[in-house]
Design an enzyme around this catalytic site. Structure first.
Site, short mmCIF file in Angstrom:
data_model
loop_
_atom_site.label_atom_id
_atom_site.label_comp_id
_atom_site.label_asym_id
_atom_site.label_seq_id
_atom_site.Cartn_x
_atom_site.Cartn_y
_atom_site.Cartn_z
N GLY A 7 0.07 -4.02 0.70
CA GLY A 7 -0.02 -2.75 0.62
C GLY A 7 0.30 -1.76 -0.56
O GLY A 7 -0.39 -1.81 -1.64
N GLY A 8 1.59 -1.49 -0.64
CA GLY A 8 2.19 -0.50 -1.71
C GLY A 8 2.00 -1.00 -3.07
O GLY A 8 1.57 -0.49 -3.95
N GLU A 31 -0.76 -0.71 11.97
CA GLU A 31 -0.79 0.71 12.06
C GLU A 31 -1.93 1.35 12.95
O GLU A 31 -1.56 2.37 13.40
CB GLU A 31 -0.80 1.32 10.50
CG GLU A 31 0.52 0.94 9.61
CD GLU A 31 0.24 0.77 8.17
OE1 GLU A 31 -0.76 1.09 7.70
OE2 GLU A 31 1.10 0.34 7.59
N SER A 34 5.53 -6.40 2.44
CA SER A 34 6.18 -6.25 1.34
C SER A 34 5.97 -7.35 0.14
O SER A 34 6.92 -8.04 -0.36
CB SER A 34 7.56 -6.42 1.74
OG SER A 34 7.98 -5.24 2.43
N GLU A 39 0.96 -10.26 9.50
CA GLU A 39 1.70 -9.15 8.86
C GLU A 39 2.67 -8.81 10.06
O GLU A 39 2.42 -8.18 10.93
CB GLU A 39 0.81 -7.93 8.69
CG GLU A 39 -0.23 -7.97 7.48
CD GLU A 39 -0.60 -6.85 7.19
OE1 GLU A 39 -0.57 -6.94 5.85
OE2 GLU A 39 -0.93 -5.69 7.74
N ASN A 76 -4.78 -3.36 0.35
CA ASN A 76 -5.00 -2.40 1.41
C ASN A 76 -4.35 -0.99 1.06
O ASN A 76 -3.24 -0.88 0.93
CB ASN A 76 -4.11 -3.02 2.80
CG ASN A 76 -4.40 -1.79 3.80
OD1 ASN A 76 -5.07 -0.77 3.64
ND2 ASN A 76 -3.78 -1.95 5.05
N TRP A 77 -5.16 -0.13 0.53
CA TRP A 77 -4.76 0.93 -0.26
C TRP A 77 -4.15 2.14 1.09
O TRP A 77 -3.46 3.08 0.55
CB TRP A 77 -5.67 1.59 -1.02
CG TRP A 77 -6.23 0.91 -2.31
CD1 TRP A 77 -5.52 -0.23 -2.70
CD2 TRP A 77 -6.92 1.55 -3.14
NE1 TRP A 77 -6.17 -0.63 -3.77
CE2 TRP A 77 -7.00 0.17 -4.26
CE3 TRP A 77 -7.79 2.75 -3.36
CZ2 TRP A 77 -7.85 0.55 -5.52
CZ3 TRP A 77 -8.40 2.53 -4.52
CH2 TRP A 77 -8.69 1.62 -5.70
N LYS A 78 -4.55 1.84 2.30
CA LYS A 78 -4.13 2.57 3.23
C LYS A 78 -4.62 4.12 3.01
O LYS A 78 -5.68 4.15 2.37
CB LYS A 78 -2.70 2.41 3.39
CG LYS A 78 -2.20 1.16 3.90
CD LYS A 78 -0.56 1.14 4.36
CE LYS A 78 -0.48 -0.45 4.50
NZ LYS A 78 1.04 -0.74 5.03
N HIS A 112 -5.17 -3.78 12.05
CA HIS A 112 -4.08 -3.53 11.19
C HIS A 112 -2.98 -2.81 12.16
O HIS A 112 -3.28 -2.18 12.98
CB HIS A 112 -4.14 -2.66 10.11
CG HIS A 112 -3.15 -2.57 9.10
ND1 HIS A 112 -1.74 -1.93 9.64
CD2 HIS A 112 -2.80 -3.21 8.09
CE1 HIS A 112 -1.07 -1.98 8.46
NE2 HIS A 112 -1.65 -2.94 7.55
N GLY A 138 6.10 -2.44 4.39
CA GLY A 138 6.74 -1.35 3.83
C GLY A 138 8.07 -0.88 3.87
O GLY A 138 8.72 0.11 3.42
P1 13P Z 1 3.20 -3.38 2.04
O1 13P Z 1 2.84 -4.45 1.35
O2 13P Z 1 3.45 -1.90 1.65
O3 13P Z 1 4.36 -4.03 3.02
O4 13P Z 1 2.17 -3.24 3.42
C1 13P Z 1 1.70 -4.39 3.95
C2 13P Z 1 0.38 -4.10 4.64
O5 13P Z 1 0.27 -3.45 5.72
C3 13P Z 1 -0.94 -4.58 4.12
O6 13P Z 1 -1.97 -4.38 5.20
#
Ligand code: 13P
Length: 251
Positions: free
Chosen positions: A235-236, A102, A214, A170, A12-14, A100, A176
């Site tokens: 994510g990251g 967020e 993470s 999640e 997920n590149w956000k 998600h 993050g």
């Molecule tokens: P991180 O891997 O950066 O913690 O993010 C997880 C995430 O929200 C994937 O959707």
């Protein structure tokens, strides 16, 4: 016994990526996926909507899958700034993340909205990845399993099957932050999710359950080995080809 749930490693590149760097990143991942020729796992990237079409072009013929990060519940209409599931499909997506944390937090998405988005994904021929997870306060109050249950019951549409649903667990506090639940905590959450799904999905045993929060190259093998974990939502670490591929290799 052959593994029936093929692991899915999803990035997920956000809200990250401008055209040149994003295409270079996708090409790096796509080349490695093509080279590996995996049939025992799936690798997916979910770029920002502006890049879905270009990344789908870059991924074509390599085996790398492309998805959206969100969609609107309606197929078209007066919804300025929104993107329909049909548009993602038209741009080359096969999957879409819905619910998600967020978006639940930033955009006030409720379980009912998430469910409608998952149904929109089906209507457009996309596979929805429905996200759920508890906050730190909920975990500390001992409410984790109850929260997951409520979110699942509200977010998973009636009629879901193992072929039409992926669930991502999640924990909000693990996103993050570099913090992750312990392997037994992940296994307990996933076991509970599968148990709740048994009442919602006919073939719950076949639904893939991803862990997210993470995940990186160095902890992927351990997290992916936890009971009932069928992949990762990253994510990251999905923004670096080497790091993301290390996770895909660990699957
Ligand atoms: P991180 O891997 O950066 O913690 O993010 C997880 C995430 O929200 C994937 O959707």
């Amino acid at each position: 016994m052959a593994r029936t749930r093929r692991p899915l490693i999803a990035g997920n590149w956000k809200m990250n990526g401008l055209k040149a760097d994003a295409i270079a990143l996708a090409k790096g991942v796509a080349d490695a996926v093509k080279q590996a020729g995996w049939t025992d796992r799936e690798v997916l990237v979910c770029p920002p909507a502006t890049l879905v079409s270009a990344i789908a072009d870059a991924a074509r013929g390599t085996g790398l899958l492309v998805g959206g990060q969100d969609c609107h519940a309606k197929p078209s209409g007066a919804h300025t700034g929104e993107i329909a599931a049909e548009m993602l499909r038209d741009a080359g997506a096969s999957h879409v993340i819905v619910g998600h944390s967020e978006r639940r937090t930033d955009c006030g998405e409720t379980d009912a909205i998430v469910r409608a988005k998952a149904e929109a994904a089906w209507r457009a021929g996309l596979l929805p990845i429905v996200c759920i997870g508890e906050t730190l306060a909920e975990r500390e109050a001992g409410k984790t399993l109850a929260v997951l249950e409520t979110q699942l019951e509200g977010s998973v549409p009636a009629g879901a099957t193992a072929a039409t649903l992926v669930v991502a667990y999640e924990p909000v506090w693990a996103i993050g932050t570099g913090k992750t639940p312990t392997t037994p905590e992940v296994a307990a959450a996933h076991a509970h999710i599968r148990k709740v799904l048994t009442g919602l999905v006919a073939d719950a045993a076949g639904v893939r359950l991803l862990y997210g929060g993470s995940v990186k190259g160095s902890n992927a093998a351990e997290l992916l080995a936890a009971g009932d974990v069928d992949g990762a939502l990253v994510g990251g670490a999905s923004l670096k080809a080497d790091e993301f591929l290390a996770i895909a290799k660990a699957a």
